[in-house]
Design a protein around this motif. Structure first.
Motif, short mmCIF file in Angstrom:
data_model
loop_
_atom_site.label_atom_id
_atom_site.label_comp_id
_atom_site.label_asym_id
_atom_site.label_seq_id
_atom_site.Cartn_x
_atom_site.Cartn_y
_atom_site.Cartn_z
N LEU A 167 -6.49 -1.15 -6.64
CA LEU A 167 -6.02 -2.08 -5.60
C LEU A 167 -7.17 -3.01 -5.21
O LEU A 167 -8.31 -2.57 -5.10
N SER A 168 -6.85 -4.27 -4.98
CA SER A 168 -7.84 -5.22 -4.50
C SER A 168 -7.36 -5.81 -3.18
O SER A 168 -6.34 -6.50 -3.13
N ILE A 195 -14.27 3.34 -3.26
CA ILE A 195 -14.06 2.13 -2.47
C ILE A 195 -15.29 1.24 -2.63
O ILE A 195 -16.42 1.66 -2.36
N ILE A 254 -10.43 1.12 -5.04
CA ILE A 254 -10.06 0.07 -4.08
C ILE A 254 -11.23 -0.91 -3.94
O ILE A 254 -12.36 -0.50 -3.69
N SER A 273 -8.08 1.25 3.96
CA SER A 273 -8.74 2.18 3.03
C SER A 273 -8.91 3.55 3.69
O SER A 273 -8.71 4.60 3.07
N ILE A 330 0.83 -1.21 0.00
CA ILE A 330 0.00 0.00 0.00
C ILE A 330 0.86 1.25 0.00
O ILE A 330 0.63 2.19 -0.78
#
Length: 338
Positions: free
Chosen positions: A106-107, A176, A212, A120, A87
């Motif tokens: 990003l996952s 998100i 995300i 997050s 991250i």
């Protein structure tokens, strides 16, 4: 600048400081209006004052703080050495690029309570002055925003409009998507074009936005790897991204009940990083309890934290190595002991 205007600008700066929060909105508005009027300052200055009080897509509201992100990840994301490193590097690299070719995607994968939502939040707080409350941070929860399978075509259209409209308003937007494992397959493909390598689409550039995805999918594979390392007598910090990355993308892609099932986002390699969140051990739960006490302005009590941690369910059952719910129920259990 005229001395009179300098004096008024000083007043304005004082009003815009943290002390201005002590004034009620009406008093603040009147004071600023009188100051601007007295100085005869209009146009640019009055517009600047407006943007100081009302959140906008400007550096005063959006400014990446790498040090804050690192500090939060190091001090409050427990047991996640792989996720913290990925991250920090991914967000640092992306935010330092003045002209990225595509959005950062990003996952976050792992069981509940391991810190996906928390990570997050840290990203949002490192970029936006108002953190998760920023008008430029958009949180979608699958079971709440997209509950009905028969409405998937409507959801696709709405999602495209929401993303396009918000990025048009501010190119530094953060999206998100929580509960990706519960999203209807095919829905997320509706925004695929926004995640690709395009300078712009119909005049809108998506390259500076961040997407995300949070999911429990892949959690079992991550847990299996952690248990294997433990049985082999290896420390959890010895697990690397290489031990998990390929398995993660495949398990997510083949999860028939999840939002990533056979998605073109994975086929086209549009997800930049699959970030694994490891299962937490008892020591991590203790640290969560200590951090929660500190967040409540209570003096951290190790004895209380140990009691909270011992109250959790662990697996394997006899050895009690990993917490079944991570830190998810720590807040509620802490209420009992306090």
């Amino acid at each position: 600048m005229h001395p009179r205007k300098k004096h008024v600008l000083l007043i304005l700066l004082l009003l815009l400081s943290s002390k201005a929060e002590e004034l009620d909105p009406v008093s603040t508005t009147i004071a600023v209006g009188m100051a601007v009027g007295a100085a005869g300052v209009t146009g640019f200055l009055s517009t600047s004052i407006f943007y100081y009080f009302k959140e906008s897509c400007r550096p005063v509201w959006i400014s990446f703080n790498s040090t804050r992100l690192k500090t939060d990840l190091d001090n409050m994301l427990f047991g996640q050495h792989i996720a913290s490193r990925i991250i920090l590097k991914a967000v640092n690299g992306f935010m330092s690029n003045t002209n990225p070719k595509k959005p950062l995607v990003l996952s976050f994968q792992g069981w509940t309570g391991t810190g996906k939502n928390l990570a997050s939040q840290f990203i949002a707080e490192s970029i936006y002055s108002k953190g998760m409350k920023s008008r430029h941070v958009h949180l979608f929860t699958s079971t709440f925003h997209f509950p009905h399978k028969h409405m998937i075509n409507t959801y696709k259209s709405q999602l495209q409009q929401w993303v396009r409209g918000n990025v048009t308003n501010c190119e530094r937007s953060l999206f998100i998507f929580d509960e990706m494992d519960k999203m209807h397959p095919g829905l997320i493909d509706s925004i695929k074009q926004y995640l690709e390598y395009y300078d712009n689409l119909d005049g809108v550039s998506y390259g500076k936005s961040i997407f995300i995805f949070l999911s429990n999918a892949g959690g079992q594979d991550i847990t299996n790897t952690a248990v294997e390392f433990w049985k082999a007598g290896k420390g959890q910090t010895e697990i690397t991204l290489k031990d998990l990355e390929k398995t993660l993308s495949l398990s997510v892609f083949n999860d028939q009940n999840g939002g990533f099932f056979h998605t073109s986002l994975i086929e086209k390699n549009l997800v930049d990083f699959f970030v694994p969140f490891l299962p937490l051990k008892e020591i991590h739960v203790v640290r969560c309890a200590m951090a929660e006490m500190k967040a409540r302005n209570l003096r951290p009590n190790r004895e209380v934290a140990n009691k909270v941690a011992r109250d959790m369910i662990y697996f394997p059952k006899d050895e009690r190595v990993f917490s079944s719910t991570g830190c998810k129920t720590v807040k509620h259990k802490l209420n009992f002991y306090i």
